[in-house]
Design an enzyme around this catalytic site. Structure first.
Site, PDB file in Angstrom:
ATOM      1  N   GLN A  79       0.809  -1.220   0.000  1.00  0.00           N
ATOM      2  CA  GLN A  79       0.000   0.000   0.000  1.00  0.00           C
ATOM      3  C   GLN A  79       0.841   1.268   0.000  1.00  0.00           C
ATOM      4  OE1 GLN A  79      -3.191  -1.299   3.190  1.00  0.00           O
ATOM      5  NE2 GLN A  79      -3.908   0.462   2.017  1.00  0.00           N
ATOM      6  N   HIS A  80       0.225   2.372  -0.388  1.00  0.00           N
ATOM      7  CA  HIS A  80       0.704   3.746  -0.200  1.00  0.00           C
ATOM      8  C   HIS A  80       1.849   4.171  -1.110  1.00  0.00           C
ATOM      9  CE1 HIS A  80      -1.684   3.071   3.318  1.00  0.00           C
ATOM     10  NE2 HIS A  80      -0.730   2.500   4.027  1.00  0.00           N
ATOM     11  N   ASP A 240      -2.187  -4.830  -0.288  1.00  0.00           N
ATOM     12  CA  ASP A 240      -1.865  -6.134   0.291  1.00  0.00           C
ATOM     13  C   ASP A 240      -2.709  -6.458   1.521  1.00  0.00           C
ATOM     14  OD1 ASP A 240      -0.593  -4.190   1.810  1.00  0.00           O
ATOM     15  OD2 ASP A 240       1.382  -5.112   1.713  1.00  0.00           O
TER      16      ASP A 240
END
Length: 493
Positions: A79-80, A240
């Site tokens: 992520q991110h 994820d």
């Protein structure tokens, strides 16, 4: 043979599974390592060409006959991460990762410009944290103006893999909700936040689709490059953690998933938004419809790995040493902030070993304290879930740390909840595969429910139940951990 493919693009490696959903069996799998660029200022970056090569390597290791059986592909991604592309789909700079803490200044700037953290949480559902994508975009503007001038597409890692497969720019609600460029309650990009960075930012963000919809189909170029059939369905995919929720069956109220990886996460499905006014729980959307309130710590298995290497022990020897120590590690407490920390919000945090005496300074106590510190961090999240009205029933444990039987017991007793382990080893990749099946069936016009699919395809081991005496001892040990955390936190703000 009818199969689906799940891809999990992690921080350290890319993993791929091919799942025969009629026989309920993984028939092929592969992986490729990923490097990382790290600096003392908190920089943690990767390159798009590393992702390109990893995906190609993973598919090259799969037999041609097996690849021909794939009907749909689903992608899970860390992520991110900020994947900055130009108008040709080429990178203008490196990918800044979830664990990059070099953007603390930008977080403060955005929070102040929005009117403060309280207003930010009320409006968007999230505080501004260094791990999220928004401050990374502002960082690029401030530190790499030429790259920012060429920026035309903002993608997350899983979106980028979907782009490689389909040639389409697309995002879905779950992963998008972790960017801090998103309004979690309204499930749309936040124009207010985007404008604080640049008037054009929102136009660089991809269109959103719901979780059961497809991102596109495998393009001719991708088919030739990876050996897939052109036109294969590519699902919306997700972060994820969102895919881990599907891969562990946490798609109903009350079930939590705890992932013990480089980062530690605790998350659970909710039919309605769960907004935490403290900001400790991220009010993410799920990738199965609904929401996925989540706690993330940036240092989970990090402490155990660092201590293990320092002591010169392999994993089995490390667990053996830790098992010798009593609950609470005879008074030794580790604050495991080797990479700064997101929860609690200590981007400048440093690791420390506390409570050492001449009597307790032993290998076994250091080893156990490292394991316990990861779960104590998770308990902060559990307390937050309970305070917001979430009623936990059971924890599904995943990630590399879940393989340790000692860690399993520690988790059950610290959290005072039954713990179950999925029998499969790749929860995120499996979740991506199940979501791909969901999208495939939906695309074909079949009525398909994600919770029915997880019941059918997620196998779980027997429950590890908490023991009342151990729970009581861990309540005391957690209180000691909390005192050290409270005392030392001001040093790192």
């Amino acid at each position: 043979m009818r199969t689906i493919c799940g891809i999990d693009l992690g921080t350290q490696s890319c993993k791929l599974i091919v799942y025969d959903y009629e026989k309920k069996s993984i028939i092929a799998q592969s992986q490729a390592p990923l490097d990382i660029i790290a600096d003392n200022d908190g920089t943690r970056e990767q390159k798009t060409e590393w992702y390109d090569a990893a995906i190609k390597t993973c598919f090259a290791k799969i037999d041609k006959k097996v690849k021909n059986s794939i009907l749909a592909v689903g992608v899970s991604g860390q992520q991110h991460g900020f994947v900055p592309l130009d108008d040709k789909g080429k990178p203008v700079y490196n990918i800044k990762l979830w664990c990059d803490t070099s953007t603390a200044v930008q977080c403060s700037e955005l929070t102040k410009a929005f009117g403060g953290e309280k207003k930010l949480i009320e409006k968007t559902g999230l505080p501004m944290r260094p791990g999220y994508t928004a401050p990374k975009v502002l960082w690029l503007k401030k530190h790499k103006p030429k790259a920012f001038a060429a920026l035309k597409h903002i993608l997350l890692p899983h979106n980028y893999i979907n782009f490689l497969l389909t040639g389409e720019y697309q995002a879905e609600y779950g992963d998008a909700s972790g960017t801090a460029l998103f309004d979690v309650k309204e499930r749309k990009w936040s124009s207010e936040v985007c404008k604080l960075i640049s008037p054009s930012i929102e136009s660089y963000l991809p269109p959103l689709v719901s979780s059961e919809k497809i991102a596109g189909k495998v393009s001719k170029a991708a088919a030739e490059l990876y050996g897939l059939n052109e036109g294969v369905i590519v699902s919306s995919g997700g972060g994820d953690n969102m895919m881990g929720a599907i891969g562990t069956g946490a798609v109903r109220d009350g079930f939590l998933t705890m992932s013990l990886g480089t980062s530690g996460t605790l998350f659970g499905y909710s039919k309605t938004p769960v907004i935490d006014p403290t900001g400790n729980l991220a009010a993410f959307c799920s990738s199965s419809g609904g929401w996925l309130p989540l706690l993330c710590t940036m240092n989970c298995t990090v402490a155990s790995e660092e201590i293990r290497r320092l002591l010169g022990l392999d994993i089995n020897a490390f667990n053996t040493e830790a098992a010798k120590a009593p609950i609470g590690a005879d008074g030794i407490v580790i604050l495991p902030f080797f990479n700064g920390e997101r929860t609690p919000n200590l981007p400048n945090g440093r690791a420390s070993i506390n409570g050492i005496t001449a009597a307790n300074f032993k290998k076994e106590n250091l080893s156990r304290a490292a394991l316990e510190s990861a779960i104590f961090g998770m308990r902060i999240g559990l307390n937050g879930f309970i305070s917001l009205g979430f009623k936990p029933k059971e924890i599904r444990l995943t990630g590399g740390g879940s393989k340790s039987q000692l860690w399993q017991k520690i988790a059950a007793n610290v959290m005072n909840l039954p713990v179950r382990i999925p029998t499969g080893t790749e929860a995120a990749a499996m979740g991506a595969a199940i979501q791909a099946l969901w999208c495939l069936q939906t695309h074909e016009g079949k009525k398909s429910l994600i919770e029915v699919l997880t019941d059918e395809h997620v196998a779980l081991g027997a429950a590890i139940k908490p023991e009342s005496k151990s729970v009581s001892l861990y309540n005391s040990a957690y209180a000691v951990y909390s005192k050290y955390l409270e005392a030392l936190s001001p040093l790192y703000k």
